[in-house]
Design an enzyme around this catalytic site. Sequence first.
Site, PDB file in Angstrom:
ATOM      1  N   ASN A  71       5.442 -17.250  -4.302  1.00 58.85           N
ATOM      2  CA  ASN A  71       4.847 -15.834  -4.357  1.00 58.85           C
ATOM      3  C   ASN A  71       5.220 -15.045  -2.967  1.00 58.85           C
ATOM      4  O   ASN A  71       5.539 -14.461  -3.057  1.00 58.85           O
ATOM      5  CB  ASN A  71       3.139 -15.262  -4.618  1.00 58.85           C
ATOM      6  CG  ASN A  71       3.153 -14.032  -5.429  1.00 58.85           C
ATOM      7  OD1 ASN A  71       4.161 -13.439  -6.108  1.00 58.85           O
ATOM      8  ND2 ASN A  71       2.711 -13.635  -5.382  1.00 58.85           N
ATOM      9  N   TYR A 118       0.816  -1.281   0.055  1.00 56.66           N
ATOM     10  CA  TYR A 118      -0.137   0.170  -0.521  1.00 56.66           C
ATOM     11  C   TYR A 118       0.557   1.274  -0.044  1.00 56.66           C
ATOM     12  O   TYR A 118       0.850   1.855   0.906  1.00 56.66           O
ATOM     13  CB  TYR A 118      -1.210   0.115   1.333  1.00 56.66           C
ATOM     14  CG  TYR A 118      -2.134  -0.931   1.085  1.00 56.66           C
ATOM     15  CD1 TYR A 118      -2.533  -1.619   0.035  1.00 56.66           C
ATOM     16  CD2 TYR A 118      -2.703  -1.158   2.759  1.00 56.66           C
ATOM     17  CE1 TYR A 118      -3.419  -2.672   0.809  1.00 56.66           C
ATOM     18  CE2 TYR A 118      -3.198  -2.683   2.050  1.00 56.66           C
ATOM     19  CZ  TYR A 118      -4.241  -3.101   1.196  1.00 56.66           C
ATOM     20  OH  TYR A 118      -4.582  -4.248   1.348  1.00 56.66           O
ATOM     21  N   HIS A 166      -2.413 -16.853   4.892  1.00 57.08           N
ATOM     22  CA  HIS A 166      -0.496 -17.339   3.918  1.00 57.08           C
ATOM     23  C   HIS A 166       0.096 -16.192   4.132  1.00 57.08           C
ATOM     24  O   HIS A 166       0.806 -16.504   3.278  1.00 57.08           O
ATOM     25  CB  HIS A 166      -1.565 -18.054   2.602  1.00 57.08           C
ATOM     26  CG  HIS A 166      -1.485 -17.049   1.440  1.00 57.08           C
ATOM     27  ND1 HIS A 166      -1.935 -17.008   0.184  1.00 57.08           N
ATOM     28  CD2 HIS A 166      -2.679 -15.704   1.417  1.00 57.08           C
ATOM     29  CE1 HIS A 166      -2.277 -15.518  -0.299  1.00 57.08           C
ATOM     30  NE2 HIS A 166      -2.606 -15.043   0.497  1.00 57.08           N
ATOM     31  N   ASP A 167      -0.515 -14.873   4.381  1.00 57.69           N
ATOM     32  CA  ASP A 167       0.705 -13.927   3.767  1.00 57.69           C
ATOM     33  C   ASP A 167       1.286 -13.985   5.550  1.00 57.69           C
ATOM     34  O   ASP A 167       2.107 -13.126   5.238  1.00 57.69           O
ATOM     35  CB  ASP A 167       0.198 -12.501   4.317  1.00 57.69           C
ATOM     36  CG  ASP A 167      -0.833 -12.632   3.052  1.00 57.69           C
ATOM     37  OD1 ASP A 167      -1.037 -12.629   2.275  1.00 57.69           O
ATOM     38  OD2 ASP A 167      -2.358 -11.912   3.350  1.00 57.69           O
ATOM     39  N   GLN A 212       6.969 -12.113  -1.392  1.00 57.75           N
ATOM     40  CA  GLN A 212       5.640 -10.312  -1.509  1.00 57.75           C
ATOM     41  C   GLN A 212       5.717 -10.484  -0.293  1.00 57.75           C
ATOM     42  O   GLN A 212       5.077  -9.557   0.600  1.00 57.75           O
ATOM     43  CB  GLN A 212       4.538 -10.738  -1.777  1.00 57.75           C
ATOM     44  CG  GLN A 212       5.396 -10.478  -3.709  1.00 57.75           C
ATOM     45  CD  GLN A 212       3.596 -10.353  -3.879  1.00 57.75           C
ATOM     46  OE1 GLN A 212       2.652 -10.295  -4.776  1.00 57.75           O
ATOM     47  NE2 GLN A 212       3.173  -8.231  -4.414  1.00 57.75           N
ATOM     48  N   GLY A 259      -9.192  -0.874  11.441  1.00 57.29           N
ATOM     49  CA  GLY A 259      -8.306  -1.086  12.674  1.00 57.29           C
ATOM     50  C   GLY A 259      -7.475  -2.599  11.800  1.00 57.29           C
ATOM     51  O   GLY A 259      -7.899  -2.809  10.429  1.00 57.29           O
ATOM     52  N   ASP A 260      -6.235  -2.270  12.992  1.00 58.14           N
ATOM     53  CA  ASP A 260      -5.390  -3.602  12.658  1.00 58.14           C
ATOM     54  C   ASP A 260      -5.824  -4.375  13.208  1.00 58.14           C
ATOM     55  O   ASP A 260      -5.084  -4.391  14.660  1.00 58.14           O
ATOM     56  CB  ASP A 260      -3.810  -2.496  13.383  1.00 58.14           C
ATOM     57  CG  ASP A 260      -2.327  -3.264  12.928  1.00 58.14           C
ATOM     58  OD1 ASP A 260      -3.184  -4.862  13.027  1.00 58.14           O
ATOM     59  OD2 ASP A 260      -1.540  -3.076  12.417  1.00 58.14           O
ATOM     60  N   PHE A 261      -5.654  -5.671  12.318  1.00 58.45           N
ATOM     61  CA  PHE A 261      -6.741  -6.817  13.543  1.00 58.45           C
ATOM     62  C   PHE A 261      -5.032  -7.429  14.614  1.00 58.45           C
ATOM     63  O   PHE A 261      -5.421  -8.239  15.361  1.00 58.45           O
ATOM     64  CB  PHE A 261      -6.841  -8.307  12.722  1.00 58.45           C
ATOM     65  CG  PHE A 261      -6.091  -8.294  11.352  1.00 58.45           C
ATOM     66  CD1 PHE A 261      -5.148  -8.915  11.843  1.00 58.45           C
ATOM     67  CD2 PHE A 261      -6.885  -8.033   9.792  1.00 58.45           C
ATOM     68  CE1 PHE A 261      -4.606  -9.202   9.952  1.00 58.45           C
ATOM     69  CE2 PHE A 261      -6.341  -8.318   9.356  1.00 58.45           C
ATOM     70  CZ  PHE A 261      -4.878  -8.884   8.990  1.00 58.45           C
TER      71      PHE A 261
END
Length: 327
Positions: free
Chosen positions: A284, A129, A237-238, A288, A217-219
Amino acid sequence: FPYPQVMFTACELGVFDLLLEAGEPLSSDAIAAHLGTSTTGMERLLDACVGLKLLAVELTQEGALYRNTEISNIYLTKSSPKSQYHIMMYYSNTVYLCWHYLADAVREGRNQYERAFGISSKDPFAAMYRSEEEMLKFMAGQNSVWSICGRDVLAAFDLSPFRQICDLGGGGGALARECVSLYPNSMVTIYDLPKVVQVAKEQFIPPEEHRIAFYEGDFFNDSIPEAELYILSKILHDWDDDKCRQLLAKVHKACKPGGGVLLVESLLNEDKSGPLETQLYSMNMLVQTEGKERTAAEYSKLLGAAGFGEIQVKRTGKLYDAVLGRK
């Protein structure tokens, strides 16, 4: 990478959109003139698209005339409801550049945003972002994925008993819209970062859609609202296992008794021998993010460690699968 780059370039230049709007086959000279490109370059690009079955060619007395194939009309034109144009552009302009440093990612075991864009790799989403344009591109790309995959994963289990649903990291809201369409008695809250929520409200979710609400929010760092069902689509998966356990523990604590969590992920075979698409997705994730693709057993273990039980797995036969755990 020549194959996808041919497709990415034809999308970016507007070849498929022009041929759809024209309503008739066009010559390479006409396409080049409309799109402002060289005639020699365009002719080679069009012929490569024919080889990839993205275009069809007809030889006439006036010369070669090109038209879209059905698959291009459905998936590569911007105006199609199932358009994958935005995810193609995201792969072309962002993902492709990270893959250039795959050897470095394998050596170091971390994402390659620093090399690709000169941005710190410590916060993957700050890199994704890094500008409003990039964020919009990513959100639109994710929406395009759910336009063709969303219904399959939401219908994998009967979710109609869950009326109060929280879509964690719901982004542009395509999955939330699919959810309220499939389960009209449900209410879905999209939980995401404040700047993501702002863009979703402005660009993707119409104000008259009263069954979808937002929570900023930021979880990892902020509280998670109470709900009957939490949807985590392409979230775990991140992240590495520790962060997955941390997030799932917070979800379990916030979840109403009798509620559950739905994981939407591309599942590896238990011996990790495939599917090939999921193996490549996992590569990927290396270039990333901080995460990886996992097997059903690995996701079940993460859910169990957080306190969820009655874990069920449904393979859809498509790109993404579903795992449901209950509290």
